[in-house]
Motif scaffolding. Structure first.
Motif, short mmCIF file in Angstrom:
data_model
loop_
_atom_site.label_atom_id
_atom_site.label_comp_id
_atom_site.label_asym_id
_atom_site.label_seq_id
_atom_site.Cartn_x
_atom_site.Cartn_y
_atom_site.Cartn_z
N ARG A 45 65.79 -19.16 29.96
CA ARG A 45 65.20 -17.88 30.37
C ARG A 45 64.19 -17.34 29.37
NH1 ARG A 45 67.87 -15.38 34.73
NH2 ARG A 45 69.68 -16.59 35.42
N GLY A 46 63.75 -18.18 28.44
CA GLY A 46 62.72 -17.77 27.50
C GLY A 46 63.27 -17.34 26.16
N ASN A 109 59.72 -21.68 31.04
CA ASN A 109 59.83 -20.42 30.32
C ASN A 109 59.57 -20.58 28.83
OD1 ASN A 109 60.23 -18.55 32.36
ND2 ASN A 109 62.45 -18.73 32.35
N GLY A 134 56.14 -19.33 29.54
CA GLY A 134 56.78 -18.04 29.64
C GLY A 134 55.90 -16.88 29.23
N ASP A 135 54.76 -17.18 28.58
CA ASP A 135 53.82 -16.14 28.20
C ASP A 135 52.52 -16.20 28.99
OD1 ASP A 135 53.11 -18.56 27.05
OD2 ASP A 135 52.75 -17.75 25.05
N GLU A 139 55.72 -11.88 34.03
CA GLU A 139 57.09 -12.21 34.42
C GLU A 139 57.44 -13.64 34.02
OE1 GLU A 139 54.70 -11.38 36.64
OE2 GLU A 139 55.19 -9.31 37.20
N ARG A 140 58.73 -13.88 33.81
CA ARG A 140 59.24 -15.21 33.57
C ARG A 140 60.12 -15.63 34.74
NH1 ARG A 140 59.61 -12.59 28.61
NH2 ARG A 140 58.48 -13.60 26.90
N LYS A 141 60.32 -16.95 34.88
CA LYS A 141 61.30 -17.42 35.85
C LYS A 141 62.65 -16.78 35.52
CE LYS A 141 60.94 -21.75 34.73
NZ LYS A 141 61.21 -23.20 34.69
N PRO A 146 55.34 -17.07 37.88
CA PRO A 146 54.83 -18.23 37.13
C PRO A 146 54.71 -19.49 37.99
CG PRO A 146 56.56 -17.12 35.90
CD PRO A 146 56.58 -16.54 37.27
N CYS A 171 64.15 -19.43 41.23
CA CYS A 171 62.70 -19.31 41.22
C CYS A 171 62.07 -20.00 42.43
CB CYS A 171 62.14 -19.89 39.92
SG CYS A 171 60.36 -19.79 39.76
#
Length: 217
Positions: A45-46, A109, A134-135, A139-141, A146, A171
């Motif tokens: 999750r990053g 991510n 992730g950047d 938003e991130r998964k 993304p 996702c």
């Protein structure tokens, strides 16, 4: 066909490098090491989530400390490559897919810079038309943004997402895309319980799995 891949736990086993980096960052804060299975369970999750879980494992909630640790993690992340391995059959499968004319992308991510660094280190970077990290967007998964960005960057055509985890399953469902679920990654729940179009236990089978998912012309 456009084939977009998750990275950690799907194409590469990066948990040993992430584990080593996590313990380096923890040591810099005067905190004890965590074992590999524990850190592996935090992946997907990053970096903000990962660092939050590292602190949580020590019973700490401290926003300034978390921000400091995130920055320190990022400082080490591009060079965290030496313990990472590619899952069996991945290079051959990617080469075969490209030879067949598929367009390949990455949606992870992991931030873009370390994602590209590890792909370069293991000799896979040139296979991919785009690397979304992730950047890459706000938003991130498991948010679909993304994955939809990666899809757009790869052009037009039918799309399949290849991932390994609950995050990837959520996702793909949110983006309305079929998921090929790799069964040897960092998933927690049984593979059969996650929404998927196909299960993949061997990358040698990926081209035939994708053929079966190709829309009829």
């Amino acid at each position: 066909m456009i084939v977009i891949f998750d990275l950690d736990g799907t194409l590469i086993d990066s948990a040993p490098d992430i584990h080593a980096t996590a313990n380096t960052v923890l040591a810099g804060e005067g905190l004890g090491d965590l074992d590999l299975p524990t850190v592996r369970s935090f992946i997907g999750r990053g970096v903000p989530h990962l660092v939050g879980r590292l602190l949580g494992a020590h019973g700490i909630e401290d926003a300034p400390r978390r921000a400091r640790m995130m920055a320190e993690f990022g400082r080490h992340y591009d060079s965290a490559v030496n313990l990472t391995t590619v899952f069996p059959g991945v290079p051959q499968a990617l080469a075969q897919l490209r030879a067949q004319g598929h367009v390949l992308g990455i949606c992870t991510n992991k931030p873009v810079s370390p994602a590209r660094a590890i792909l370069r280190h293991v000799g896979l970077l040139d296979h991919f038309a785009v690397v979304i990290g992730g950047d890459s967007c706000p938003e991130r998964k498991p948010h679909p943004a993304p994955l939809l960005l990666a899809r757009s960057a790869c052009g037009k055509g039918p799309v399949v997402y290849v991932g390994d985890s609950e995050v990837d399953a959520e996702c793909a469902a949110a983006a309305g895309l079929p998921l090929v679920l790799y069964t040897h990654g960092y998933r927690h729940a049984p593979a059969e319980t996650l929404p998927h179009a196909a299960l993949l236990d061997d990358f040698a089978r990926l081209p035939e799995v994708l053929d079966a998912l190709m829309p009829a012309s």
